[in-house]
Design an enzyme around this catalytic site. Structure first.
Site, PDB file in Angstrom:
ATOM      1  N   CYS A  11      -1.448  -1.790  -0.020  1.00  0.00           N
ATOM      2  CA  CYS A  11      -1.848  -2.618   1.128  1.00  0.00           C
ATOM      3  C   CYS A  11      -2.026  -1.775   2.391  1.00  0.00           C
ATOM      4  O   CYS A  11      -1.404  -0.711   2.540  1.00  0.00           O
ATOM      5  CB  CYS A  11      -0.788  -3.701   1.351  1.00  0.00           C
ATOM      6  SG  CYS A  11      -1.132  -4.830   2.722  1.00  0.00           S
ATOM      7  N   SER A  17      -0.823  -2.350   5.219  1.00  0.00           N
ATOM      8  CA  SER A  17       0.439  -2.198   5.950  1.00  0.00           C
ATOM      9  C   SER A  17       1.199  -0.963   5.482  1.00  0.00           C
ATOM     10  O   SER A  17       1.882  -0.316   6.283  1.00  0.00           O
ATOM     11  CB  SER A  17       1.303  -3.455   5.776  1.00  0.00           C
ATOM     12  OG  SER A  17       0.695  -4.571   6.381  1.00  0.00           O
ATOM     13  N   HIS A  33      -0.421   1.952   7.280  1.00  0.00           N
ATOM     14  CA  HIS A  33       0.016   2.095   8.672  1.00  0.00           C
ATOM     15  C   HIS A  33       1.254   3.000   8.759  1.00  0.00           C
ATOM     16  O   HIS A  33       1.386   3.801   9.688  1.00  0.00           O
ATOM     17  CB  HIS A  33       0.342   0.727   9.272  1.00  0.00           C
ATOM     18  CG  HIS A  33      -0.841   0.020   9.847  1.00  0.00           C
ATOM     19  ND1 HIS A  33      -1.585   0.535  10.885  1.00  0.00           N
ATOM     20  CD2 HIS A  33      -1.405  -1.182   9.543  1.00  0.00           C
ATOM     21  CE1 HIS A  33      -2.554  -0.302  11.211  1.00  0.00           C
ATOM     22  NE2 HIS A  33      -2.480  -1.357  10.407  1.00  0.00           N
ATOM     23  N   HIS A  85       5.155  -3.336  -0.722  1.00  0.00           N
ATOM     24  CA  HIS A  85       5.798  -4.599  -0.333  1.00  0.00           C
ATOM     25  C   HIS A  85       5.120  -5.797  -0.974  1.00  0.00           C
ATOM     26  O   HIS A  85       5.551  -6.925  -0.778  1.00  0.00           O
ATOM     27  CB  HIS A  85       5.764  -4.749   1.191  1.00  0.00           C
ATOM     28  CG  HIS A  85       4.372  -4.816   1.751  1.00  0.00           C
ATOM     29  ND1 HIS A  85       3.577  -3.705   1.866  1.00  0.00           N
ATOM     30  CD2 HIS A  85       3.632  -5.850   2.200  1.00  0.00           C
ATOM     31  CE1 HIS A  85       2.409  -4.058   2.358  1.00  0.00           C
ATOM     32  NE2 HIS A  85       2.413  -5.364   2.572  1.00  0.00           N
ATOM     33  N   CYS A 117       1.530 -11.020  -0.589  1.00  0.00           N
ATOM     34  CA  CYS A 117       1.245 -10.586   0.786  1.00  0.00           C
ATOM     35  C   CYS A 117      -0.154 -10.971   1.224  1.00  0.00           C
ATOM     36  O   CYS A 117      -0.338 -11.907   1.982  1.00  0.00           O
ATOM     37  CB  CYS A 117       1.450  -9.073   0.941  1.00  0.00           C
ATOM     38  SG  CYS A 117       1.117  -8.496   2.628  1.00  0.00           S
TER      39      CYS A 117
END
Length: 365
Positions: A42, A44, A47, A63, A168
């Site tokens: 993902c 995220s 990041h 996650h 997610c």
């Protein structure tokens, strides 16, 4: 006791993950040991790898995860050994005011963002050093230990790769449309950014009957995917974007969703709306990224700008709902997956993401 688990570990200062072996403790009271079936790759996670967000280190990344309950700690009653579960990256404490009022997505007692279990511990070690599971999931690992509240039972018929994305990106996109924006059938919507979350937003908009659905992206491949998933119009960003959207919608969109996390595109959202329209920030920018908005123009036109965190998802309610929609053929989550990979291919998947390639990569264990 503990067991060995191959996992993708990140350390501060590096964009790459080290696929190595960590030790995973047996589940303590109130926690669940999950043998992972799949993990999403993902934005995220990226990041963190790229230094946009600061988290404890070293960290087992991932996650978006789903798998099978292997063991349970004392006092666990929500799931049993053998259950298939989706992992939530924001486990609720179930005791704070937010949780008791049905808003577990803004729980003030969760330690997910510290990458810690409720008692402040981590179940992971590497050569005796404490390792943190990203958002208390750490799904890029053969095994994970999560709080009971973070493991949501789903039907066995849902494939793990599909289930991982429900955890997610799909929940975030669906929730932004249904829980946050409350999009009504027949109303117009624009989605800026058509990566995994943006495509999930488009799927949800089609499901609730929005029309027209306008997708905006620089990538022709991603715009083609957006059309496949339900966009009625596709546009490339330009200085005249607001005018193009106004022409299609006869005055501006009723809803606008930003699914990238760029300051410039967030700032442009109000200009894409009709008077009284609602803009939703879904993409997450780097830390310390202030946005400038013309507050007077926003107020005078009756427009609103809201933030969407996890699509205001209540996992125990929404994950089974999304799984049921998938099984009914109404939410084709499997079509979001462009690449199924092994754990050793995870760095290549992140490099492809940085190049703007692929829809969604999913690690299959």
């Amino acid at each position: 006791m503990s067991r060995s688990s191959r996992a993708a570990v990140h350390r501060h200062g590096s964009q790459d993950l080290d696929v190595t072996v960590v030790d995973v403790a047996d589940p303590a009271p109130g926690t669940v040991l999950v043998r992972m079936g799949a993990s999403g790759v993902c934005g995220s996670d990226r990041h963190v790898l790229d230094g946009d967000w600061t988290l404890p280190s070293p960290t087992v990344m991932g996650h978006e995860g789903a798998g099978t309950v292997e063991a349970i700690g004392d006092g666990v009653t929500d799931v049993a050994v053998g259950d298939h579960v989706i992992l939530s990256w924001f486990y609720p404490c179930r005791r704070c005011t937010a949780c008791l009022s049905g808003k577990s997505y803004v729980c003030t007692g969760s330690r997910s963002e510290e990458c810690l279990l409720p008692d402040g511990s981590s179940p992971l070690t590497l050569d005796g050093e404490r390792v943190f599971p990203y958002l208390t999931v750490g799904s890029m690992s053969e095994y994970a230990v999560v709080p009971e509240a973070g493991a949501i039972r789903i039907p066995d018929e849902v494939p793990f790769d599909v289930a991982s994305l429900i955890g997610c990106s799909v929940a975030t996109g669906f929730g932004a449309v249904v829980n946050d924006a409350g999009v009504e059938a027949g109303t117009s919507a624009v989605v800026v950014g058509t990566g995994g979350v943006g495509l999930s937003i488009i799927l949800a908009l089609r499901l609730v009957g929005a029309n027209p659905i306008i997708a905006v992206d620089l990538s022709e491949d991603k715009l083609a995917a957006a059309r496949e998933f339900g966009a009625t119009h596709t546009l490339v960003p330009s200085d005249g974007l607001a005018e193009e959207i106004a022409a299609i919608t006869q005055g501006g969109a009723a809803y606008a969703f930003e699914a990238i996390g760029r300051v410039q595109t967030i700032e442009s959202l109000p200009s894409l709306l009709a008077p009284g329209g609602k803009a939703v920030i879904v993409g997450l920018p780097p830390e310390d990224s202030p946005v400038s908005i013309d507050a007077l123009a926003l107020a005078e036109s009756g427009k609103s700008l809201i933030g969407s965190n996890y699509g205001s998802t209540v996992p125990g309610r929404d994950f089974p709902r999304l799984a049921a929609l998938y099984l009914a053929g109404r939410l084709p989550v499997d079509r979001l997956i462009s690449h199924r990979i092994g754990l050793d291919d995870v760095n290549e998947a992140f490099d492809a993401m940085r190049r703007g390639e692929r829809a969604r990569s999913v690690i299959v264990f």
